[in-house]
Design a protein around this motif. Structure first.
Motif, PDB file in Angstrom:
ATOM      1  N   ILE A  10     -67.381  45.928  31.590  1.00  0.00           N
ATOM      2  CA  ILE A  10     -67.463  46.234  30.505  1.00  0.00           C
ATOM      3  C   ILE A  10     -67.024  47.814  29.976  1.00  0.00           C
ATOM      4  O   ILE A  10     -66.347  48.039  28.475  1.00  0.00           O
ATOM      5  CB  ILE A  10     -69.123  46.914  30.753  1.00  0.00           C
ATOM      6  CG1 ILE A  10     -69.418  45.431  30.329  1.00  0.00           C
ATOM      7  CG2 ILE A  10     -69.466  47.490  28.790  1.00  0.00           C
ATOM      8  CD1 ILE A  10     -71.032  45.898  30.168  1.00  0.00           C
ATOM      9  N   ALA A  13     -63.253  47.199  29.409  1.00  0.00           N
ATOM     10  CA  ALA A  13     -63.045  46.034  28.290  1.00  0.00           C
ATOM     11  C   ALA A  13     -62.958  47.282  27.269  1.00  0.00           C
ATOM     12  O   ALA A  13     -62.054  46.836  26.658  1.00  0.00           O
ATOM     13  CB  ALA A  13     -63.872  45.663  28.125  1.00  0.00           C
ATOM     14  N   LEU A  14     -63.581  48.297  26.986  1.00  0.00           N
ATOM     15  CA  LEU A  14     -63.755  49.480  26.316  1.00  0.00           C
ATOM     16  C   LEU A  14     -62.838  50.421  25.767  1.00  0.00           C
ATOM     17  O   LEU A  14     -62.747  50.523  25.159  1.00  0.00           O
ATOM     18  CB  LEU A  14     -65.498  50.260  26.143  1.00  0.00           C
ATOM     19  CG  LEU A  14     -66.528  49.489  26.100  1.00  0.00           C
ATOM     20  CD1 LEU A  14     -67.605  50.413  26.523  1.00  0.00           C
ATOM     21  CD2 LEU A  14     -66.315  49.206  24.790  1.00  0.00           C
ATOM     22  N   GLN A 164     -66.823  45.814  20.670  1.00  0.00           N
ATOM     23  CA  GLN A 164     -67.896  47.413  21.092  1.00  0.00           C
ATOM     24  C   GLN A 164     -69.539  46.902  21.268  1.00  0.00           C
ATOM     25  O   GLN A 164     -70.274  47.871  22.009  1.00  0.00           O
ATOM     26  CB  GLN A 164     -67.345  48.569  20.563  1.00  0.00           C
ATOM     27  CG  GLN A 164     -65.315  48.821  20.400  1.00  0.00           C
ATOM     28  CD  GLN A 164     -65.339  50.026  19.585  1.00  0.00           C
ATOM     29  OE1 GLN A 164     -65.333  49.671  18.562  1.00  0.00           O
ATOM     30  NE2 GLN A 164     -64.307  50.311  20.370  1.00  0.00           N
ATOM     31  N   LEU A 167     -70.275  45.001  23.905  1.00  0.00           N
ATOM     32  CA  LEU A 167     -69.905  45.040  25.043  1.00  0.00           C
ATOM     33  C   LEU A 167     -70.827  46.181  25.842  1.00  0.00           C
ATOM     34  O   LEU A 167     -71.563  46.748  26.321  1.00  0.00           O
ATOM     35  CB  LEU A 167     -68.831  46.001  25.260  1.00  0.00           C
ATOM     36  CG  LEU A 167     -67.692  44.523  25.370  1.00  0.00           C
ATOM     37  CD1 LEU A 167     -66.173  44.627  25.665  1.00  0.00           C
ATOM     38  CD2 LEU A 167     -67.949  43.588  26.579  1.00  0.00           C
ATOM     39  N   CYS A 168     -71.193  47.227  24.035  1.00  0.00           N
ATOM     40  CA  CYS A 168     -72.221  48.643  24.836  1.00  0.00           C
ATOM     41  C   CYS A 168     -73.608  48.088  24.791  1.00  0.00           C
ATOM     42  O   CYS A 168     -74.546  48.526  25.789  1.00  0.00           O
ATOM     43  CB  CYS A 168     -71.747  49.522  23.950  1.00  0.00           C
ATOM     44  SG  CYS A 168     -70.961  50.790  23.433  1.00  0.00           S
ATOM     45  N   GLN A 171     -74.386  46.162  28.777  1.00  0.00           N
ATOM     46  CA  GLN A 171     -74.357  47.817  29.367  1.00  0.00           C
ATOM     47  C   GLN A 171     -75.651  48.478  29.182  1.00  0.00           C
ATOM     48  O   GLN A 171     -76.593  48.614  30.251  1.00  0.00           O
ATOM     49  CB  GLN A 171     -73.142  48.290  29.443  1.00  0.00           C
ATOM     50  CG  GLN A 171     -73.151  49.927  30.143  1.00  0.00           C
ATOM     51  CD  GLN A 171     -73.602  49.361  31.142  1.00  0.00           C
ATOM     52  OE1 GLN A 171     -72.725  49.008  31.601  1.00  0.00           O
ATOM     53  NE2 GLN A 171     -73.918  50.115  32.008  1.00  0.00           N
TER      54      GLN A 171
END
Length: 190
Positions: A10, A13-14, A164, A167-168, A171
């Motif tokens: 992650i 990727a960020l 984003q 993905l966040c 996470q």
């Protein structure tokens, strides 16, 4: 995939998404590659909110660094680190949501440009119709290709901030699993 490896994936990727957001926001200050428009304040308010620099950039980059450090120990990151990664990921969600909302509003309102009446925001009350109607876009005379410039960069900010947020959010869930269940997994077990 264990929670540590997922965190690392992650974060990696960020990084490019945050850098892309920062670059887009900086470029938005220079339509037609000219600094004069920014000096004379002939840019939209959404550009000055710096959502790509602050929200999709710094507020995502800092959590990405922490999330990467959390996952850098492979599958054996500690529970406290995974718990803190939830908070950092939440900051990333807030920053990327800020960028997403500002980019959406900017796309709806359109660019600030010179029309036959002078400097104006000709698409402000148009509900975003300029996005699909090429004839309406002809109202902007200068800066050259400002409509395409505006749409391209804010659409990029919109897309990166959507990624984003996802993905966040992943996470945050990953961090919760890592905190509650532990992050270490023996190779002999399932």
């Amino acid at each position: 995939m264990c929670t540590g490896k997922c965190s690392r994936f992650i974060a990696i990727a960020l990084y490019p998404l945050a850098v892309l957001s920062i670059i887009c926001n900086i470029v938005l200050f220079f339509p037609d590659g000219d600094v004069q428009y920014a000096k004379d304040k002939h840019i939209t308010a959404e550009v000055t909110y710096m959502s790509g620099l602050i929200g999709g950039g710094i507020m995502v980059l800092v959590p990405a660094l922490y999330i990467h450090l959390t996952g850098s120990q492979g599958c054996c990151g500690n529970r406290c680190g995974m718990f803190l990664s939830i908070a950092f990921a939440a900051v990333g969600v807030v920053g990327s949501l800020y960028s997403l909302v500002v980019a959406g509003v900017a796309l709806r309102n359109g660019p600030y440009c010179i029309t036959i009446l002078g400097w104006d925001a000709p698409f402000l009350d148009g509900q975003g119709k300029y996005l699909t109607d090429d004839f309406i876009r002809l109202q902007c005379l200068l800066p050259k290709n400002i409509v395409q410039f505006h749409i391209g960069l804010f659409a990029t900010l919109l897309a990166t901030s959507c990624l984003q947020v996802v993905l966040c959010g992943i996470q945050m869930i990953n961090g919760l699993f890592g905190c509650l269940c532990g992050t270490c997994m023996d190779k002999g077990t399932l």
